[in-house]
Structures are given as structure tokens and as C-alpha cells.
Design an enzyme around this catalytic site. Structure first.
Site, PDB file in Angstrom:
ATOM      1  CG  ASP A 161       7.851   0.582   6.235  1.00 29.05           C
ATOM      2  OD1 ASP A 161       8.212  -0.607   6.340  1.00 29.05           O
ATOM      3  OD2 ASP A 161       7.828   1.184   5.143  1.00 29.05           O
TER       4      ASP A 161
ATOM      5  CE  LYS B 299       7.831  -1.597   3.337  1.00 31.45           C
ATOM      6  NZ  LYS B 299       8.246  -0.267   2.937  1.00 31.45           N
TER       7      LYS B 299
ATOM      8  CB  VAL C  13       3.370   4.922   9.045  1.00 32.44           C
ATOM      9  CG1 VAL C  13       2.527   5.111  10.289  1.00 32.44           C
ATOM     10  CG2 VAL C  13       4.784   4.487   9.417  1.00 32.44           C
TER      11      VAL C  13
ATOM     12  CB  CYS D  75       5.162   1.930   2.938  1.00 34.42           C
ATOM     13  SG  CYS D  75       6.676   2.721   2.338  1.00 34.42           S
TER      14      CYS D  75
HETATM   15  N1  TIU Z   1       6.849   3.688   4.962  1.00 34.33           N
HETATM   16  C1  TIU Z   1       6.581   4.708   4.158  1.00 34.33           C
HETATM   17  O1  TIU Z   1       5.436   5.045   3.918  1.00 34.33           O
HETATM   18  N2  TIU Z   1       7.674   5.397   3.650  1.00 34.33           N
HETATM   19  C2  TIU Z   1       7.640   6.698   3.253  1.00 34.33           C
HETATM   20  O2  TIU Z   1       8.614   7.220   2.755  1.00 34.33           O
HETATM   21  N3  TIU Z   1       6.483   7.351   3.489  1.00 34.33           N
HETATM   22  C3  TIU Z   1       6.235   8.678   3.329  1.00 34.33           C
HETATM   23  O3  TIU Z   1       5.085   9.065   3.513  1.00 34.33           O
HETATM   24  N4  TIU Z   1       7.222   9.494   2.989  1.00 34.33           N
END
Ligand code: TIU
Length: 226
Positions: free
Chosen positions: A24, A129, A157, A162
């Protein structure tokens, strides 16, 4: 087998069965002016890992090892976004709403693209996803099984959302997981630190953790040994 110095103990990496997963690294989470920034998060913490993540991707490309990129992305009609997810967040800044980089977390929108520095190359797997975990409703497990992948190296991240969810899902499906600690980040430093501790606790209950330099050193040692 390549021995990688890691926590809580050495990780035995088998390059013939390993893939890199970059979770992500999309503009809406990372770039100033994107969704994450609009929510009041300090995105400079996340932009800071772009160079390390780029170096990690280079390492896998140089070795011709498989790379998976994920995006958290929903269909424009939101048919894959249950109310339990859509109703979270702040009013006017929920999934599907118009953000500064197009509709938030919607496939194809500018903010949903992976940052240019880490753009997927031809032949690399790109997964949209709808959940936090990378296996839910993606078919990724089958694609990795087809290639004989049993070990996953993780970056991306956010560490405790995630990335950690994907590592736990991977662990339940039988993959050995190694997290690169300087190629993952959170808006909340204490959550990143806690997530890493949870992953390596109890004898690597979810997986292993190490900085990129240790993985690079392990590959260099392997090449020196021939
Ligand atoms: N990719 C991911 O971690 N999505 C989120 O929404 N993360 C947050 O920390 N909000």
C-alpha cells in the site's frame, strides 16, 4: 539458503521460494496533500521510507526475485466495501468520497496509484485489495502457490494496520515472514514499535524483523561465498 541476521533469531532465506511484498505505498497514504495528510497525520514519517523501500525493491529486482505490490483499493460502486469499513473515518473523508487526489481508496483514482519512486515494473504482481490483509478477496495465495513461494519479505504501510494484518494472514497460510523495519512505517511511532515487538515475540510468533542493511549483507555474503 541465506542466513539473515534478524530478530528474534536468524532467518533462513531460500531465494528460490521467496518474494517481496510491498504493502500500500500509494499516494493517498504517503504524499503531502493526500488522504492521510488531510486526516491530520504526519505523512513525512511515511515519505521517509521511500528510499529504503526503493533500495529493497532494487535488491529483489537485481536477484530476479518476485515482487508483489498491493494497493488498498475499492471498486467505484463500493460493492466491495462493507458499511463496517466505509462508515469509519471522518465525515466527508470516508472511502469513496472526493479527496484532494480523486475519490478516496477507489481503484484508478490518482491518489490510489503507487508513488512514482516505487512504481511496479512490468511482470511484477499488482494486487488491489479491498481489506487490510492482502489475501482477503484477492486470489493472491493461489498465485504465490503456483510459483512455489513459501517465504515473504514485507515492506510498506502502515506497520500496525495493513502490514501486520497481511503478515498474520500469511503466517496462518504457512508462509515464513520477514519484516524490513526501515522499509515500513506508521503515522504513530509507538504503534510501529509495538507491532514489531508483537511480530517477533514468543519465538517469532508472526515472523522475523530486520533492517535492510542486514538483508543486503546476507545477499552480499552469499555472492562472496559463490
Ligand atoms: N494500508 C493501510 O495500512 N491502510 C490504513 O488504512 N492504514 C491506516 O493506518 N489507517
Amino acid at each position: 539458503m541465506i542466513k539473515v541476521s534478524a530478530r528474534p533469531f536468524d532467518f533462513d532465506l531460500d531465494p528460490s521460494q521467496a518474494a517481496l511484498v510491498v504493502i500500500d505505498m500509494q499516494r493517498d497514504f504517503i504524499e503531502p496533500g493526500g488522504f492521510g495528510d488531510t486526516l491530520g497525520n504526519d505523512v513525512s514519517r511515511l515519505t521517509a521510507i521511500i528510499p529504503t523501500t526503493a533500495a529493497l525493491i532494487r535488491l529483489f529486482r537485481d536477484q530476479s526475485l518476485p515482487i508483489v505490490h498491493t494497493r488498498e483499493a475499492h471498486r467505484p460502486d463500493l460493492s466491495d466495501c462493507p458499511p463496517a469499513k466505509r462508515l469509519r473515518g471522518k465525515p466527508g473523508l470516508s472511502i469513496g468520497d472526493e479527496g484532494t487526489m480523486g475519490r478516496i481508496l477507489i481503484a484508478g483514482e490518482p491518489g490510489n496509484q503507487i508513488v512514482s519512486e516505487l512504481a511496479p515494473a512490468a511482470g511484477e504482481i499488482v494486487i488491489d485489495k479491498p481489506g487490510k490483509g492482502m489475501f482477503w478477496a484477492t486470489g493472491l495465495h493461489e498465485r504465490l502457490q503456483e510459483r512455489g513461494i513459501t517465504q515473504l519479505v514485507f515492506a510498506g504501510v502502515t506497520t500496525e494496520v495493513c502490514v501486520q494484518t497481511s503478515m498474520r494472514e500469511a503466517n496462518d497460510r504457512g508462509y515464513e515472514c520477514l519484516l524490513i523495519v526501515d522499509a515500513t512505517e506508521s503515522y504513530f511511532p509507538e504503534f510501529k514499535a509495538s507491532a514489531i515487538e508483537m511480530i517477533v515475540a514468543q519465538g517469532a510468533i508472526v515472523g522475523w524483523a530486520t533492517p535492510l542493511a542486514k538483508l543486503e549483507a546476507a545477499f552480499e555474503q552469499e555472492m562472496a561465498d559463490g
